[in-house]
Design a protein around this motif. Structure first.
Motif, PDB file in Angstrom:
ATOM      1  N   ASP A  31       1.302  -1.293   0.144  1.00 31.43           N
ATOM      2  CA  ASP A  31      -0.147  -0.410  -0.037  1.00 31.43           C
ATOM      3  C   ASP A  31       0.476   1.326  -0.054  1.00 31.43           C
ATOM      4  OD1 ASP A  31      -1.983  -1.515   0.437  1.00 31.43           O
ATOM      5  OD2 ASP A  31      -2.512  -1.463   2.244  1.00 31.43           O
ATOM      6  N   ASP A  32       2.100   1.086   0.743  1.00 31.03           N
ATOM      7  CA  ASP A  32       3.040   2.179   0.766  1.00 31.03           C
ATOM      8  C   ASP A  32       4.034   2.473  -0.184  1.00 31.03           C
ATOM      9  OD1 ASP A  32       4.454   0.074   1.594  1.00 31.03           O
ATOM     10  OD2 ASP A  32       4.942   1.107   3.237  1.00 31.03           O
ATOM     11  N   MET A  33       3.308   2.203  -1.457  1.00 26.51           N
ATOM     12  CA  MET A  33       4.434   2.118  -2.846  1.00 26.51           C
ATOM     13  C   MET A  33       3.237   2.648  -3.899  1.00 26.51           C
ATOM     14  SD  MET A  33       6.529  -0.961  -3.631  1.00 26.51           S
ATOM     15  CE  MET A  33       7.862  -1.307  -2.750  1.00 26.51           C
ATOM     16  N   GLN A  34       3.878   3.082  -4.563  1.00 31.71           N
ATOM     17  CA  GLN A  34       3.581   3.400  -5.897  1.00 31.71           C
ATOM     18  C   GLN A  34       4.103   3.701  -7.377  1.00 31.71           C
ATOM     19  OE1 GLN A  34       3.002   7.382  -3.684  1.00 31.71           O
ATOM     20  NE2 GLN A  34       3.331   8.912  -5.486  1.00 31.71           N
ATOM     21  N   MET A  35       3.769   4.528  -8.251  1.00 34.76           N
ATOM     22  CA  MET A  35       4.653   4.132  -9.189  1.00 34.76           C
ATOM     23  C   MET A  35       4.934   5.503  -9.835  1.00 34.76           C
ATOM     24  SD  MET A  35       5.044   1.434 -11.055  1.00 34.76           S
ATOM     25  CE  MET A  35       5.879   1.918 -12.830  1.00 34.76           C
ATOM     26  N   SER A  36       6.391   5.894 -10.109  1.00 30.96           N
ATOM     27  CA  SER A  36       6.529   7.227 -10.842  1.00 30.96           C
ATOM     28  C   SER A  36       5.367   7.356 -12.165  1.00 30.96           C
ATOM     29  CB  SER A  36       7.757   7.496 -11.074  1.00 30.96           C
ATOM     30  OG  SER A  36       8.280   8.789 -11.617  1.00 30.96           O
ATOM     31  N   VAL A  37       5.403   8.468 -12.690  1.00 32.61           N
ATOM     32  CA  VAL A  37       4.162   8.378 -14.270  1.00 32.61           C
ATOM     33  C   VAL A  37       5.393   9.465 -14.164  1.00 32.61           C
ATOM     34  CG1 VAL A  37       1.803   8.958 -15.165  1.00 32.61           C
ATOM     35  CG2 VAL A  37       2.070   7.873 -13.100  1.00 32.61           C
ATOM     36  N   ALA A  92       6.463  11.775  -1.822  1.00 32.22           N
ATOM     37  CA  ALA A  92       6.684  10.110  -1.493  1.00 32.22           C
ATOM     38  C   ALA A  92       7.297   9.838   0.105  1.00 32.22           C
ATOM     39  CB  ALA A  92       6.023   9.574  -2.972  1.00 32.22           C
ATOM     40  N   LEU A  93       8.595  10.909  -1.023  1.00 29.47           N
ATOM     41  CA  LEU A  93       9.367  10.184  -0.205  1.00 29.47           C
ATOM     42  C   LEU A  93       9.659  10.828   1.271  1.00 29.47           C
ATOM     43  CD1 LEU A  93      12.989  10.675  -2.543  1.00 29.47           C
ATOM     44  CD2 LEU A  93      11.294   8.036  -1.720  1.00 29.47           C
ATOM     45  N   ALA A  94       9.374  11.916   1.352  1.00 28.26           N
ATOM     46  CA  ALA A  94       9.248  12.858   2.479  1.00 28.26           C
ATOM     47  C   ALA A  94       7.751  11.989   3.334  1.00 28.26           C
ATOM     48  CB  ALA A  94       8.496  13.771   2.718  1.00 28.26           C
ATOM     49  N   GLU A  95       6.965  11.358   2.662  1.00 30.19           N
ATOM     50  CA  GLU A  95       5.834  10.574   3.561  1.00 30.19           C
ATOM     51  C   GLU A  95       6.163   9.731   3.682  1.00 30.19           C
ATOM     52  OE1 GLU A  95       2.323  11.019   0.966  1.00 30.19           O
ATOM     53  OE2 GLU A  95       2.169  12.792   0.818  1.00 30.19           O
ATOM     54  N   GLY A  96       7.042   8.679   3.684  1.00 32.98           N
ATOM     55  CA  GLY A  96       7.699   7.701   3.753  1.00 32.98           C
ATOM     56  C   GLY A  96       7.338   6.481   3.109  1.00 32.98           C
ATOM     57  N   LYS A  97       7.452   7.071   1.813  1.00 30.49           N
ATOM     58  CA  LYS A  97       6.225   6.022   0.635  1.00 30.49           C
ATOM     59  C   LYS A  97       7.491   5.378  -0.759  1.00 30.49           C
ATOM     60  CE  LYS A  97       1.645   6.716   0.746  1.00 30.49           C
ATOM     61  NZ  LYS A  97       0.441   7.800   0.442  1.00 30.49           N
ATOM     62  N   ASP A  98       7.036   4.442  -1.085  1.00 30.53           N
ATOM     63  CA  ASP A  98       8.536   3.846  -1.983  1.00 30.53           C
ATOM     64  C   ASP A  98       8.057   4.367  -3.341  1.00 30.53           C
ATOM     65  OD1 ASP A  98      10.281   2.893   0.280  1.00 30.53           O
ATOM     66  OD2 ASP A  98       8.471   1.010  -0.245  1.00 30.53           O
ATOM     67  N   ILE A  99       8.841   5.064  -4.608  1.00 28.19           N
ATOM     68  CA  ILE A  99       8.378   4.663  -5.689  1.00 28.19           C
ATOM     69  C   ILE A  99       8.778   4.085  -6.639  1.00 28.19           C
ATOM     70  CG2 ILE A  99       9.489   7.308  -5.421  1.00 28.19           C
ATOM     71  CD1 ILE A  99       6.876   8.354  -6.922  1.00 28.19           C
ATOM     72  N   ILE A 100       8.095   3.728  -7.400  1.00 29.26           N
ATOM     73  CA  ILE A 100       8.352   2.990  -8.766  1.00 29.26           C
ATOM     74  C   ILE A 100       8.937   2.930 -10.255  1.00 29.26           C
ATOM     75  CG2 ILE A 100       9.226   0.909  -9.670  1.00 29.26           C
ATOM     76  CD1 ILE A 100       7.265  -1.055  -7.545  1.00 29.26           C
ATOM     77  N   PHE A 101       9.804   3.499 -10.449  1.00 29.66           N
ATOM     78  CA  PHE A 101      10.741   3.569 -12.032  1.00 29.66           C
ATOM     79  C   PHE A 101      10.218   2.555 -12.731  1.00 29.66           C
ATOM     80  CE2 PHE A 101      11.877   6.738  -8.285  1.00 29.66           C
ATOM     81  CZ  PHE A 101      11.646   8.188  -8.901  1.00 29.66           C
ATOM     82  N   ASP A 102      10.260   2.699 -13.819  1.00 27.76           N
ATOM     83  CA  ASP A 102      10.053   1.539 -14.584  1.00 27.76           C
ATOM     84  C   ASP A 102      11.177   2.590 -15.652  1.00 27.76           C
ATOM     85  OD1 ASP A 102      10.148   0.661 -17.340  1.00 27.76           O
ATOM     86  OD2 ASP A 102       8.130   0.037 -16.913  1.00 27.76           O
TER      87      ASP A 102
END
Ligand code: 5GP
Length: 208
Positions: A31-37, A92-102
């Motif tokens: 839940d604490d991960m999102q995609m970089s668009v 995202a980083l400041a909120e402690g969330k991970d972000i994925i880069f494709d």
């Protein structure tokens, strides 16, 4: 109190190695991960959703964003611009969330310049050339010409494998997911990402 800094997870691979499947599974589990668009000036393809696959912008808009320093990195591929918007990543980083880069190796190199401390770079390899071609053909979404183009591009992509922190040979999907989970768990636990530790240790030694 348990606040950590998020990770910037770059997943790169030649087309057909299984990156999209691994990325989707990883996102579904966290839940604490999102995609970089990324933003791009190319036209949307059939089946692409604006804001989800890309943020589609005009060249003038892109250039304005460039002038405003709105990108962490960008590239011009053929006649189109592609860029990683900086603000969602910083939030995202400041909120402690991970972000994925494709993104490909060029984007990964630029992100290394921009944000090495937050970056975790994973390269996905196919188990063999024969299997890579089989997977590309079984997707049944590309023409023979596109598949041949992707195959000829793959050697160039793969040549950058040693620039990554982790390399996964994606033979078995479930084993590859286990490896990625282990990487994410260990990277999240790194001391420099545990922002709460300093104050905690202070309190600990003061007996509070
Ligand atoms: P496509 O038009 O097929 O979606 O992408 C073309 C290429 O642009 C791919 O190699 C993809 O990895 C790359 N790309 C997509 N988004 C970005 C981005 O934000 N930055 C960079 N450097 N490359 C990107």
């Amino acid at each position: 109190m348990s606040k950590r800094r998020g990770l910037m997870i770059v997943l790169s691979s030649p087309s057909g190695a299984g990156k999209t499947t691994l990325t989707r599974k990883l996102l579904a589990e966290n839940d604490d991960m999102q995609m970089s668009v990324s933003a791009t000036t190319r036209k949307p393809r059939t089946g692409e959703t604006p804001g989800k696959d890309y943020v589609f912008v005009s060249t003038a808009q892109f250039e304005e964003m460039l002038a405003d320093n709105a990108f962490l990195e960008y590239a011009k591929v053929f006649d189109n611009y592609y860029g990683t918007p900086a603000q969602p990543v910083q939030d995202a980083l400041a909120e402690g969330k991970d972000i994925i880069f494709d993104i490909d190796w060029q984007g990964a190199q630029q992100l290394t310049q921009a944000a090495a401390d937050d970056l975790v770079k994973i390269f996905i390899l196919p188990p063999s050339k024969v299997e890579l071609e089989r997977r590309l053909k079984s997707r049944a979404q590309d023409s023979a010409e596109t598949i041949a183009k992707r195959m000829s591009k793959s050697a160039g992509e793969i040549s950058h494998w040693a620039e990554y922190d982790y390399v996964i040979v994606n033979d078995d999907l479930s084993e590859s997911m286990d490896s990625i989970r282990a990487i994410v768990t260990a990277e999240r636990a790194k001391r420099k990402r545990q922002l709460w530790l300093g104050p905690f240790v202070n309190d600990l030694v003061q007996g509070r």
